[in-house]
Design a protein around this motif. Structure first.
Motif, PDB file in Angstrom:
ATOM      1  N   LEU A  79       0.831  -1.211   0.000  1.00  0.00           N
ATOM      2  CA  LEU A  79       0.000   0.000   0.000  1.00  0.00           C
ATOM      3  C   LEU A  79       0.861   1.255   0.000  1.00  0.00           C
ATOM      4  O   LEU A  79       0.532   2.253  -0.676  1.00  0.00           O
ATOM      5  CB  LEU A  79      -0.919  -0.007   1.226  1.00  0.00           C
ATOM      6  CG  LEU A  79      -2.109  -0.970   1.176  1.00  0.00           C
ATOM      7  CD1 LEU A  79      -2.803  -1.031   2.534  1.00  0.00           C
ATOM      8  CD2 LEU A  79      -3.094  -0.534   0.096  1.00  0.00           C
ATOM      9  N   ALA A  80       1.965   1.207   0.736  1.00  0.00           N
ATOM     10  CA  ALA A  80       2.879   2.361   0.756  1.00  0.00           C
ATOM     11  C   ALA A  80       3.499   2.584  -0.621  1.00  0.00           C
ATOM     12  O   ALA A  80       3.711   3.726  -1.037  1.00  0.00           O
ATOM     13  CB  ALA A  80       3.969   2.153   1.802  1.00  0.00           C
ATOM     14  N   ARG A  81       3.769   1.490  -1.336  1.00  0.00           N
ATOM     15  CA  ARG A  81       4.320   1.629  -2.691  1.00  0.00           C
ATOM     16  C   ARG A  81       3.307   2.266  -3.638  1.00  0.00           C
ATOM     17  O   ARG A  81       3.682   2.992  -4.566  1.00  0.00           O
ATOM     18  CB  ARG A  81       4.779   0.273  -3.209  1.00  0.00           C
ATOM     19  CG  ARG A  81       6.033  -0.259  -2.522  1.00  0.00           C
ATOM     20  CD  ARG A  81       6.648  -1.424  -3.274  1.00  0.00           C
ATOM     21  NE  ARG A  81       5.808  -2.614  -3.251  1.00  0.00           N
ATOM     22  CZ  ARG A  81       5.851  -3.530  -2.311  1.00  0.00           C
ATOM     23  NH1 ARG A  81       6.686  -3.405  -1.284  1.00  0.00           N
ATOM     24  NH2 ARG A  81       5.066  -4.604  -2.364  1.00  0.00           N
ATOM     25  N   ILE A  82       2.023   2.011  -3.398  1.00  0.00           N
ATOM     26  CA  ILE A  82       0.991   2.677  -4.206  1.00  0.00           C
ATOM     27  C   ILE A  82       1.034   4.180  -3.964  1.00  0.00           C
ATOM     28  O   ILE A  82       0.967   4.986  -4.903  1.00  0.00           O
ATOM     29  CB  ILE A  82      -0.403   2.115  -3.876  1.00  0.00           C
ATOM     30  CG1 ILE A  82      -0.526   0.671  -4.364  1.00  0.00           C
ATOM     31  CG2 ILE A  82      -1.493   2.970  -4.517  1.00  0.00           C
ATOM     32  CD1 ILE A  82      -1.866   0.035  -4.044  1.00  0.00           C
ATOM     33  N   ASP A  83       1.154   4.583  -2.696  1.00  0.00           N
ATOM     34  CA  ASP A  83       1.243   6.007  -2.368  1.00  0.00           C
ATOM     35  C   ASP A  83       2.466   6.654  -3.022  1.00  0.00           C
ATOM     36  O   ASP A  83       2.404   7.791  -3.507  1.00  0.00           O
ATOM     37  CB  ASP A  83       1.288   6.203  -0.854  1.00  0.00           C
ATOM     38  CG  ASP A  83      -0.053   5.972  -0.194  1.00  0.00           C
ATOM     39  OD1 ASP A  83      -1.073   5.999  -0.919  1.00  0.00           O
ATOM     40  OD2 ASP A  83      -0.098   5.758   1.024  1.00  0.00           O
ATOM     41  N   GLN A  84       3.588   5.922  -3.007  1.00  0.00           N
ATOM     42  CA  GLN A  84       4.793   6.448  -3.648  1.00  0.00           C
ATOM     43  C   GLN A  84       4.563   6.668  -5.143  1.00  0.00           C
ATOM     44  O   GLN A  84       4.934   7.700  -5.699  1.00  0.00           O
ATOM     45  CB  GLN A  84       5.952   5.473  -3.449  1.00  0.00           C
ATOM     46  CG  GLN A  84       6.399   5.299  -2.012  1.00  0.00           C
ATOM     47  CD  GLN A  84       7.441   4.206  -1.868  1.00  0.00           C
ATOM     48  OE1 GLN A  84       8.339   4.082  -2.698  1.00  0.00           O
ATOM     49  NE2 GLN A  84       7.320   3.395  -0.832  1.00  0.00           N
ATOM     50  N   ALA A  85       3.955   5.676  -5.791  1.00  0.00           N
ATOM     51  CA  ALA A  85       3.716   5.787  -7.233  1.00  0.00           C
ATOM     52  C   ALA A  85       2.725   6.900  -7.538  1.00  0.00           C
ATOM     53  O   ALA A  85       2.866   7.608  -8.546  1.00  0.00           O
ATOM     54  CB  ALA A  85       3.202   4.456  -7.771  1.00  0.00           C
ATOM     55  N   GLN A 113      -0.581  -0.772  -8.172  1.00  0.00           N
ATOM     56  CA  GLN A 113      -1.863  -1.278  -7.681  1.00  0.00           C
ATOM     57  C   GLN A 113      -1.986  -2.780  -7.923  1.00  0.00           C
ATOM     58  O   GLN A 113      -2.437  -3.531  -7.049  1.00  0.00           O
ATOM     59  CB  GLN A 113      -3.012  -0.533  -8.370  1.00  0.00           C
ATOM     60  CG  GLN A 113      -3.102   0.938  -7.994  1.00  0.00           C
ATOM     61  CD  GLN A 113      -4.192   1.660  -8.761  1.00  0.00           C
ATOM     62  OE1 GLN A 113      -4.276   1.561  -9.990  1.00  0.00           O
ATOM     63  NE2 GLN A 113      -5.040   2.384  -8.057  1.00  0.00           N
ATOM     64  N   PHE A 114      -1.590  -3.206  -9.106  1.00  0.00           N
ATOM     65  CA  PHE A 114      -1.628  -4.636  -9.411  1.00  0.00           C
ATOM     66  C   PHE A 114      -0.641  -5.410  -8.531  1.00  0.00           C
ATOM     67  O   PHE A 114      -0.899  -6.545  -8.140  1.00  0.00           O
ATOM     68  CB  PHE A 114      -1.309  -4.881 -10.893  1.00  0.00           C
ATOM     69  CG  PHE A 114      -2.336  -4.304 -11.835  1.00  0.00           C
ATOM     70  CD1 PHE A 114      -3.687  -4.407 -11.559  1.00  0.00           C
ATOM     71  CD2 PHE A 114      -1.950  -3.666 -13.002  1.00  0.00           C
ATOM     72  CE1 PHE A 114      -4.641  -3.878 -12.429  1.00  0.00           C
ATOM     73  CE2 PHE A 114      -2.885  -3.143 -13.877  1.00  0.00           C
ATOM     74  CZ  PHE A 114      -4.236  -3.244 -13.587  1.00  0.00           C
ATOM     75  N   ARG A 171      -1.348  -8.613 -15.109  1.00  0.00           N
ATOM     76  CA  ARG A 171      -1.713  -7.215 -15.382  1.00  0.00           C
ATOM     77  C   ARG A 171      -0.596  -6.258 -14.962  1.00  0.00           C
ATOM     78  O   ARG A 171      -0.352  -5.238 -15.607  1.00  0.00           O
ATOM     79  CB  ARG A 171      -3.011  -6.860 -14.640  1.00  0.00           C
ATOM     80  CG  ARG A 171      -4.219  -7.693 -15.076  1.00  0.00           C
ATOM     81  CD  ARG A 171      -4.587  -7.455 -16.541  1.00  0.00           C
ATOM     82  NE  ARG A 171      -4.854  -6.066 -16.794  1.00  0.00           N
ATOM     83  CZ  ARG A 171      -6.025  -5.468 -16.553  1.00  0.00           C
ATOM     84  NH1 ARG A 171      -7.023  -6.177 -16.042  1.00  0.00           N
ATOM     85  NH2 ARG A 171      -6.185  -4.195 -16.817  1.00  0.00           N
ATOM     86  N   ARG A 172       0.096  -6.600 -13.876  1.00  0.00           N
ATOM     87  CA  ARG A 172       1.244  -5.785 -13.442  1.00  0.00           C
ATOM     88  C   ARG A 172       2.345  -5.802 -14.497  1.00  0.00           C
ATOM     89  O   ARG A 172       2.905  -4.747 -14.846  1.00  0.00           O
ATOM     90  CB  ARG A 172       1.782  -6.319 -12.124  1.00  0.00           C
ATOM     91  CG  ARG A 172       3.068  -5.650 -11.633  1.00  0.00           C
ATOM     92  CD  ARG A 172       3.592  -6.336 -10.391  1.00  0.00           C
ATOM     93  NE  ARG A 172       3.878  -7.738 -10.627  1.00  0.00           N
ATOM     94  CZ  ARG A 172       4.022  -8.635  -9.654  1.00  0.00           C
ATOM     95  NH1 ARG A 172       3.892  -8.291  -8.396  1.00  0.00           N
ATOM     96  NH2 ARG A 172       4.285  -9.897  -9.955  1.00  0.00           N
ATOM     97  N   ALA A 173       2.646  -6.987 -15.014  1.00  0.00           N
ATOM     98  CA  ALA A 173       3.691  -7.102 -16.028  1.00  0.00           C
ATOM     99  C   ALA A 173       3.327  -6.307 -17.277  1.00  0.00           C
ATOM    100  O   ALA A 173       4.195  -5.671 -17.895  1.00  0.00           O
ATOM    101  CB  ALA A 173       3.914  -8.569 -16.382  1.00  0.00           C
ATOM    102  N   SER A 218     -10.136  -1.127 -11.742  1.00  0.00           N
ATOM    103  CA  SER A 218     -10.188  -0.170 -12.853  1.00  0.00           C
ATOM    104  C   SER A 218     -11.080  -0.669 -13.960  1.00  0.00           C
ATOM    105  O   SER A 218     -11.503   0.087 -14.834  1.00  0.00           O
ATOM    106  CB  SER A 218      -8.779   0.081 -13.395  1.00  0.00           C
ATOM    107  OG  SER A 218      -8.241  -1.110 -13.945  1.00  0.00           O
ATOM    108  N   GLY A 219     -11.327  -2.005 -13.971  1.00  0.00           N
ATOM    109  CA  GLY A 219     -12.160  -2.569 -15.006  1.00  0.00           C
ATOM    110  C   GLY A 219     -11.521  -2.634 -16.352  1.00  0.00           C
ATOM    111  O   GLY A 219     -12.157  -2.821 -17.377  1.00  0.00           O
TER     112      GLY A 219
END
Length: 464
Positions: free
Chosen positions: A84-90, A158-159, A288-290, A462-463
């Motif tokens: 979750l912290a990495r999401i905030d960073q991004a 997020q992924f 999806r991340r890749a 995100s769909g």
């Protein structure tokens, strides 16, 4: 104020024109890397139809203790917190990158007061301020390419979080089932130990009576000691897994225990339909991340290409200067600056080469991720099928081993067989039950792995 309004109106008009002109993009057209997607899984065994896996898939095992533990993990696990912290960073990086697409407004002010020592009328006061607006025209789409790259990196984070959640769920479920299995194996060993000690009493009595040699007594004592030696190892494994589960829950291991009613039914083994292989591309967050990382690299190519072209900056400024007793004076200016790269020593070319190579690397990573996911589904289905058949055979083997043990005991008491047959029957009975328990754990593990390999009911928020 007229000059201020004129300068700002001119700047706004130029920015609006720049936004109209900034329609060019250097981002290459994206095509998803080609991958040979199988039409069906080879180990599906007729269960390849489309299926909907619930997001709380672990409830399919119908175990309230597992449900409670999983709820704690999803709330307190530290790997999830880090994700979750990495999401905030991004997200912060995305906001910083997007600032290049907007005008930059700066203001400054100053004031002073001075007095002359000659007379009172020597006091003077002065104040002033400056307002400036600057805007970099994105004629070649460099900033928009950077924004797109940052946006895809944000999506990738997020992924990544969702993939981390699935990994934690898998670890929690497998660790919990391992604890239950080890406790079952420990119970089997303790039961075998009780039986072995009873046999030892019989052998001791026959030895004391002089009916058998010291060899039979020594062999049975060795069997008892061997069973006793295996119990501490199982107890240690139980403790280690309980500690590991505590850490997954984000708490210190000290004092933590997994409490389950001894009379509670064993967790249910659910039947899982794998669905179509093609649907896996949208059902797994790691895939999806890749792809998001690949899209980010693709956008960076556009930014690297745009860097070869001139950049144009617009600047408007307005200054106000007030002096006591004199009045106010205003000054305004509008300027444009053009910066064109002529010789960069190969830095621009090198950066473009690097971004293209990065995209190629991530394309290969994406393809590998997809192929690996297919393999994980196939392996989990194969393991589930193999261990189901194996457990069925081992159940029969354990039943027959118990019969053989009982018959050997009776035959030995009657003097029909020697003690070697009894020893073999004891070992086979313990081994058969322990091996069956391990095969049962393998079935639970395969079920968890199949849930995770299929995406664990995950759906992109995100769909897309």
């Amino acid at each position: 104020m007229t000059k201020v309004s004129t300068a700002l109106r001119t700047t706004v008009s130029m920015i609006a024109l720049a936004a109209t002109l900034s329609a060019c993009t250097m981002i290459p057209d994206y095509e998803r890397p080609a991958i040979g997607v199988p039409s069906a899984y080879s180990n599906a065994n007729g269960a390849a139809g489309d299926t909907m896996i619930a997001a709380d898939w672990w409830k399919s095992f119908n175990d309230p203790v597992l449900d409670a533990i999983m709820a704690q993990a999803l709330t307190s696990n530290l790997d999830i917190a880090a994700a979750l912290a990495r999401i905030d960073q991004a997200q912060g990086s995305l906001r910083a990158t997007n600032s290049s697409l907007l005008p930059q407004v700066d203001a400054s002010g100053n004031g002073s007061r001075s007095e002359s020592s000659n007379n009172a009328s020597g006091t003077s006061r002065r104040a002033g301020g400056d307002l400036s607006v600057s805007y970099a025209l994105d004629l070649w789409g460099q900033y928009r390419s950077q924004s797109e790259a940052s946006d895809q990196s944000y999506r990738a984070s997020q992924f990544d979080h969702d993939a981390t959640v699935l990994l934690v769920q898998s670890s929690v479920a497998n660790t919990y089932f391992t604890i239950l299995n080890l406790r079952e194996r420990l119970a089997i060993s303790n039961e075998s130990l009780v039986a072995a000690r009873e046999t030892l009493k019989l052998v001791q009595a026959r030895y004391d009576y002089g009916a058998i040699s010291a060899l039979d007594l020594s062999q049975q004592k060795g069997t008892v000691a061997s069973i006793e030696a295996g119990i501490p190892s199982l107890e240690d494994q139980v403790k280690s897994n309980v500690n590991a589960l505590a850490i997954l829950l984000g708490r210190a291991p000290e004092g933590y225990a997994v409490t389950r009613d001894a009379e509670a039914a064993a967790p249910v083994l659910p039947v899982i339909a794998a669905g179509q292989p093609s649907s896996l591309l949208e059902r797994r967050p790691d895939i999806r991340r890749a792809e998001a990382q690949l899209l980010s690299a693709n956008a960076n190519i556009g930014a690297a290409r745009a860097a070869f072209f001139p950049s144009l900056n617009l600047t408007a400024s307005q200054s106000v200067d007030w002096i006591a007793g004199i009045g106010t004076s205003n000054g305004s200016s509008i300027a444009a600056s053009l910066l064109a790269p002529i010789f960069s020593g190969g830095s621009l070319e090198g950066n473009l080469q690097s971004t293209k190579a990065k995209k190629a690397e991530l394309a290969a990573n994406y393809q590998k991720t997809v192929l690996t996911s297919f393999g994980e589904v196939e392996n989990a289905m194969s393991s589930a099928d193999a261990n189901a058949r194996r457990e069925a055979s081992l159940t029969i083997a354990a039943t027959e081993a118990r019969k053989a043990y009982d018959l050997s005991q009776a035959s030995y008491k009657a003097g029909a067989i020697d003690f070697t047959s009894v020893l073999d029957a004891q070992r086979n009975w313990l081994s058969a039950r322990d091996t069956r328990a391990q095969a049962q754990l393998a079935r639970y593990t395969a079920a968890v792995n199949l849930f995770i390999a299929l995406g664990g009911g995950w759906q992109s928020e995100s769909g897309s």
